[in-house]
Write an enzyme that holds these catalytic residues in place. Structure first.
Site, PDB file in Angstrom:
ATOM      1  N   GLU A 240      -1.913 -31.879 -18.060  1.00 48.36           N
ATOM      2  CA  GLU A 240      -2.718 -30.674 -18.294  1.00 48.36           C
ATOM      3  C   GLU A 240      -3.707 -30.426 -17.161  1.00 48.36           C
ATOM      4  OE1 GLU A 240      -4.304 -27.428 -20.764  1.00 48.36           O
ATOM      5  OE2 GLU A 240      -2.396 -28.460 -20.565  1.00 48.36           O
ATOM      6  N   SER A 242      -3.671 -31.656 -13.983  1.00 52.13           N
ATOM      7  CA  SER A 242      -2.995 -31.383 -12.710  1.00 52.13           C
ATOM      8  C   SER A 242      -2.373 -29.986 -12.702  1.00 52.13           C
ATOM      9  CB  SER A 242      -1.913 -32.434 -12.445  1.00 52.13           C
ATOM     10  OG  SER A 242      -2.497 -33.687 -12.192  1.00 52.13           O
ATOM     11  N   GLU A 357       0.166 -34.997  -6.078  1.00 50.60           N
ATOM     12  CA  GLU A 357       0.787 -33.819  -6.685  1.00 50.60           C
ATOM     13  C   GLU A 357       0.253 -32.528  -6.065  1.00 50.60           C
ATOM     14  OE1 GLU A 357       1.707 -35.654 -11.138  1.00 50.60           O
ATOM     15  OE2 GLU A 357      -0.057 -34.381 -10.833  1.00 50.60           O
TER      16      GLU A 357
END
Length: 405
Positions: A240, A242, A357
């Site tokens: 959530e 990221s 990420e």
């Protein structure tokens, strides 16, 4: 005459730019009384040095937030016996047990795979064409696939736990009952997963949750309850947070197209750009909660033992006492000691994974779409009312995609 108690989130929350109330409080009321969505009155600290102090000083407890009658920030109740709701020495014990699993070098091994996945998701964006929603096609699927792979959670269950986690972070009072049920269901789901892992603990580890089941330190180990808390927190925070940050990073760059162009021209700026965007964008419209264990005076305000203190990380990240031109986005900002991952004992365990990420998803989009632009004006984009700030959509026009095959 006493100062008014402010409602938080502020009335002008959930948009790109932070509420001017934060700047006003930093300058004039650095310790202010606020009322949370859950109805608790707590102290809000807004300056960089004060936020760092509250996050690191043992006089302010994280464990006390789960005690009966403790103030709450949001609708969901914090889970006891977890890394996020314990104090030293119990927190130190838990952190020691899991530190090798989340070591920088260990997590860095995921980078090639995250880069490959990011490139595939960029292909999905190209296939969708103009109007493609970056949130749906990149920002959500990337961290969900990563956390599923790392934790050993079946990817086929993604829609179910996505619904649970999005509800778990809700800041809408009308969803209060749904929030509690979602967290109950998510906990039961992770409990079943942990039980399966424990039953196969004699087999080689396949994922991080397997490793946590096997974690040992001088005869000590994680209890089943602790493993469940870890699983819930990692699943929620691991996708959530990221997902919202990936959307925010791309949208913020596209608000000022010259910044996108600058990164297209020089990919070496991506690392410093991500740190600056982590500082510039908000993780939350509220802050991290602690409970005072003793009376503490701060800026002439007497904080009493048992009172809640909310550390506003987003406000600290815009404090002119710490940053030159804090409201300007400087992609090459040096010595950027932002507090977006927290500070002190509770510094985010997954910070390096989040950075990977963010960096790799941005690089994939920069390479594939050098002329990317917003398909709607930034001011027209919808925001979700959740604990971790995030856009509800991010439609883009692709320009002329680059074929990398």
């Amino acid at each position: 005459m006493s100062e008014p108690v402010l409602e938080i989130p502020f009335g002008d929350a959930f948009r790109f730019d932070p509420s001017p109330t934060f700047a006003e409080l930093r300058e004039n009321r650095p310790v202010a009384r606020v009322r949370t969505l859950a109805g608790a009155e707590v102290w809000l600290v807004t300056r960089y040095d004060d936020v760092r102090m509250v996050l690191a000083d043992p006089r302010f407890s994280r464990a006390a937030v789960v005690k009966q009658g403790a103030p709450r920030v949001a609708l969901a109740k914090p889970m006891p016996n977890s890394l996020t709701t314990t104090d030293p020495p119990e927190h130190t014990r838990l952190r020691k047990l899991v530190s090798s699993t989340f070591a920088h070098r260990r997590i860095e091994r995921t980078r090639p795979w995250v880069a490959e996945l990011s490139a595939k998701l960029a292909d999905d964006v190209a296939e969708a064409g103009d109007g493609a929603d970056i949130r749906e096609l990149v920002a959500l699927p990337l961290p969900i696939q990563v956390i599923c792979q790392l934790l050993g959670v079946p990817y086929a269950d993604r829609e179910q736990f996505r619904e649970w986690t999005e509800l778990g972070y809700s800041m809408r009072m009308a969803e209060k009952d749904l929030v509690e049920q979602a967290m109950t269901d998510l906990t039961a789901y992770i409990e079943e997963l942990v039980e399966r892992k424990l039953a196969n603990s004699d087999k080689p580890a396949q994922d991080l949750l397997d490793e946590l089941v096997r974690a040992r330190e001088e005869g000590d180990r994680l209890s089943q309850e602790e493993l469940i808390s870890f699983g819930v927190n990692l699943l929620v925070a691991g996708h959530e947070t990221s997902a919202n940050q990936i959307s925010s990073v791309v949208a913020t760059l596209l608000r000022w197209p010259e910044n996108w162009a600058k990164l297209v021209a020089d990919h070496t700026l991506v690392d410093s750009a991500i740190e600056e965007l982590l500082r510039f964008n908000r993780f939350s419209e509220v802050g991290q909660l602690r409970v005072a264990l003793e009376d503490v005076e701060l800026h002439g305000v007497q904080i009493k033992a048992g009172e809640g203190v909310m550390a506003a990380l987003n406000s600290a990240n815009r404090d002119p006492r710490q940053y030159e031109d804090p409201d300007e986005l400087k992609l090459d900002r040096k010595d950027n000691k932002h507090l977006s991952f927290g500070f002190g004992p509770h510094f985010c365990l997954g910070a390096q994974l989040a950075r990977i990420e963010l960096q790799e998803s941005l690089l994939a989009l920069l390479r594939r779409f050098p002329n990317l632009s917003l398909a709607k004006p930034a001011e027209a984009l919808a925001w979700r009312r959740v604990l971790v700030s995030g856009l509800a959509e991010l439609p883009v026009n692709l320009g002329q995609p680059v074929n990398l095959s």
